[in-house]
Design an enzyme around this catalytic site. Structure first.
Site, mmCIF file in Angstrom:
data_model
loop_
_atom_site.group_PDB
_atom_site.id
_atom_site.type_symbol
_atom_site.label_atom_id
_atom_site.label_comp_id
_atom_site.label_asym_id
_atom_site.label_seq_id
_atom_site.Cartn_x
_atom_site.Cartn_y
_atom_site.Cartn_z
ATOM 1 N N GLU A 82 29.551 19.839 26.965
ATOM 2 C CA GLU A 82 30.294 20.894 27.676
ATOM 3 C C GLU A 82 29.392 22.100 27.975
ATOM 4 O O GLU A 82 29.891 23.183 28.301
ATOM 5 C CB GLU A 82 31.520 21.357 26.857
ATOM 6 C CG GLU A 82 32.567 20.283 26.602
ATOM 7 C CD GLU A 82 33.359 19.853 27.848
ATOM 8 O OE1 GLU A 82 33.093 20.384 28.943
ATOM 9 O OE2 GLU A 82 34.232 18.973 27.699
ATOM 10 N N HIS B 236 35.349 25.808 22.155
ATOM 11 C CA HIS B 236 36.237 24.804 22.731
ATOM 12 C C HIS B 236 36.693 23.901 21.594
ATOM 13 O O HIS B 236 35.873 23.456 20.777
ATOM 14 C CB HIS B 236 35.523 23.992 23.812
ATOM 15 C CG HIS B 236 36.203 22.696 24.101
ATOM 16 N ND1 HIS B 236 37.513 22.625 24.521
ATOM 17 C CD2 HIS B 236 35.774 21.405 23.986
ATOM 18 C CE1 HIS B 236 37.858 21.366 24.657
ATOM 19 N NE2 HIS B 236 36.817 20.602 24.333
ATOM 20 N N HIS C 80 40.321 21.164 20.115
ATOM 21 C CA HIS C 80 41.435 20.297 20.512
ATOM 22 C C HIS C 80 42.663 20.565 19.638
ATOM 23 O O HIS C 80 43.033 19.722 18.810
ATOM 24 C CB HIS C 80 41.023 18.819 20.383
ATOM 25 C CG HIS C 80 39.840 18.411 21.226
ATOM 26 N ND1 HIS C 80 39.153 17.230 21.043
ATOM 27 C CD2 HIS C 80 39.224 19.025 22.272
ATOM 28 C CE1 HIS C 80 38.166 17.124 21.929
ATOM 29 N NE2 HIS C 80 38.179 18.214 22.686
ATOM 30 N N HIS D 208 43.643 18.183 27.288
ATOM 31 C CA HIS D 208 42.326 18.076 26.647
ATOM 32 C C HIS D 208 42.157 19.072 25.485
ATOM 33 O O HIS D 208 41.947 18.649 24.359
ATOM 34 C CB HIS D 208 41.229 18.264 27.711
ATOM 35 C CG HIS D 208 39.832 18.222 27.173
ATOM 36 N ND1 HIS D 208 38.730 18.183 27.975
ATOM 37 C CD2 HIS D 208 39.349 18.238 25.909
ATOM 38 C CE1 HIS D 208 37.632 18.147 27.243
ATOM 39 N NE2 HIS D 208 37.988 18.188 25.970
#
Ligand code: 13P
Ligand code: ZN
Length: 263
Positions: free
Chosen positions: A115, A138, A140, A210
């Site tokens: 990413e 980032h 989840h 996502h």
């Protein structure tokens, strides 16, 4: 390697938060990634490090990040191991060639997250803003991702209002709410572009089906915002599991909070 106090503190902070991501159940396998702009702390030792890996061409130039340094978690690396052994699972990269490439300068040749296009696009955007935001996470988060599977919640600010209304803290500590980025291929520039388009308005964005991406002055602040929003999502889902749709605070109650806390 012997890092200065500030860089050592940044490494320790990433390790701390990586541990939280794992404990929360948000970091299955290699899920999630963290980057931290450590440029203000670079000393002669780091500036003198040669390339361990690279130069690697970037998918587009990041001119305003030229000669910046980032701590970045490695692709395929587990957050639980970033927590226990940080510099075996992330590296320090330097942006080279006027922003067109990166090289790994410390401590091992751990290739950065897939990413990286999103992380560097966000850092480039933040550097342009110049408000001292240095961290990008980032991850989840289960319940927040689940909520992005419901079309109605993807409408602008529907989810912000719902999450704010679950508990006063969310209104107070996430005053900007949460932006929605429509599904894009992980690791793509399209995902990066859609993300930065949202950051004018929000500090946390949800990538449809996502994950979440948050920015902050530091990694703990960015984590805390996702954690707070996630608490609201859990309260909502708990109500649904008990067979009712949670009522939520009223508009008047939220307005009262806004005024009381100058939000
Ligand atoms: P990396 O292992 O490349 O960081 O990818 C994890 C992820 O969450 C991709 O979106
Ligand atoms: Zn992901």
């Amino acid at each position: 390697m012997k890092y200065n106090e500030n860089i050592a503190a940044c490494i320790a902070e990433v390790a701390e938060v990586a541990g939280y991501l794992w404990q929360k159940g948000w970091a299955e396998r290699n899920g999630g990634n963290i980057s931290y702009n450590i440029t203000p702390f670079v000393d002669d030792m780091l500036a003198g490090c040669g390339l361990l890996y690279g130069p690697v061409a970037l998918p587009r130039p990041f001119e305003n990040l030229s000669e910046n340094y980032f701590l970045v978690t490695g692709t395929g690396r587990r957050m639980r191991y970033v927590a226990s052994s940080p510099m075996d699972n992330m590296s320090i990269i330097r942006i080279l060639d006027g922003g067109r490439a990166y090289g790994i300068v410390a401590e091992k040749a751990i290739v950065p997250t897939s990413e990286l296009p999103s992380h560097l696009s966000v850092h480039s955007y933040l550097a342009g803003r110049g408000d001292g935001y240095m961290a990008v996470i980032h991850t989840h988060p289960i319940e927040l991702v689940a909520m992005t599977h419901h079309r109605e919640f993807l409408e602008k600010d529907v989810l912000s209002r719902l999450l704010w209304s679950m508990i006063p803290e969310t209104r107070a500590f996430c005053p900007k709410g949460v932006g929605i980025v429509p599904y894009r291929l992980p690791g793509s520039l399209a995902l990066a572009d859609a993300t930065i388009a949202c950051l004018d308005q929000y500090d946390v964005v949800l990538w449809e089906k996502h994950g979440a991406l948050a920015v902050g002055e530091n990694v703990v602040e960015a984590f805390d915002m996702i954690d707070t929003l996630s608490k609201s999502a859990q309260i909502y889902i708990s109500g649904c599991a008990m067979g009712f749709i949670p009522e939520g605070m009223s508009d008047a109650q939220m307005q009262e909070l806004k005024q009381a806390f100058n939000l």
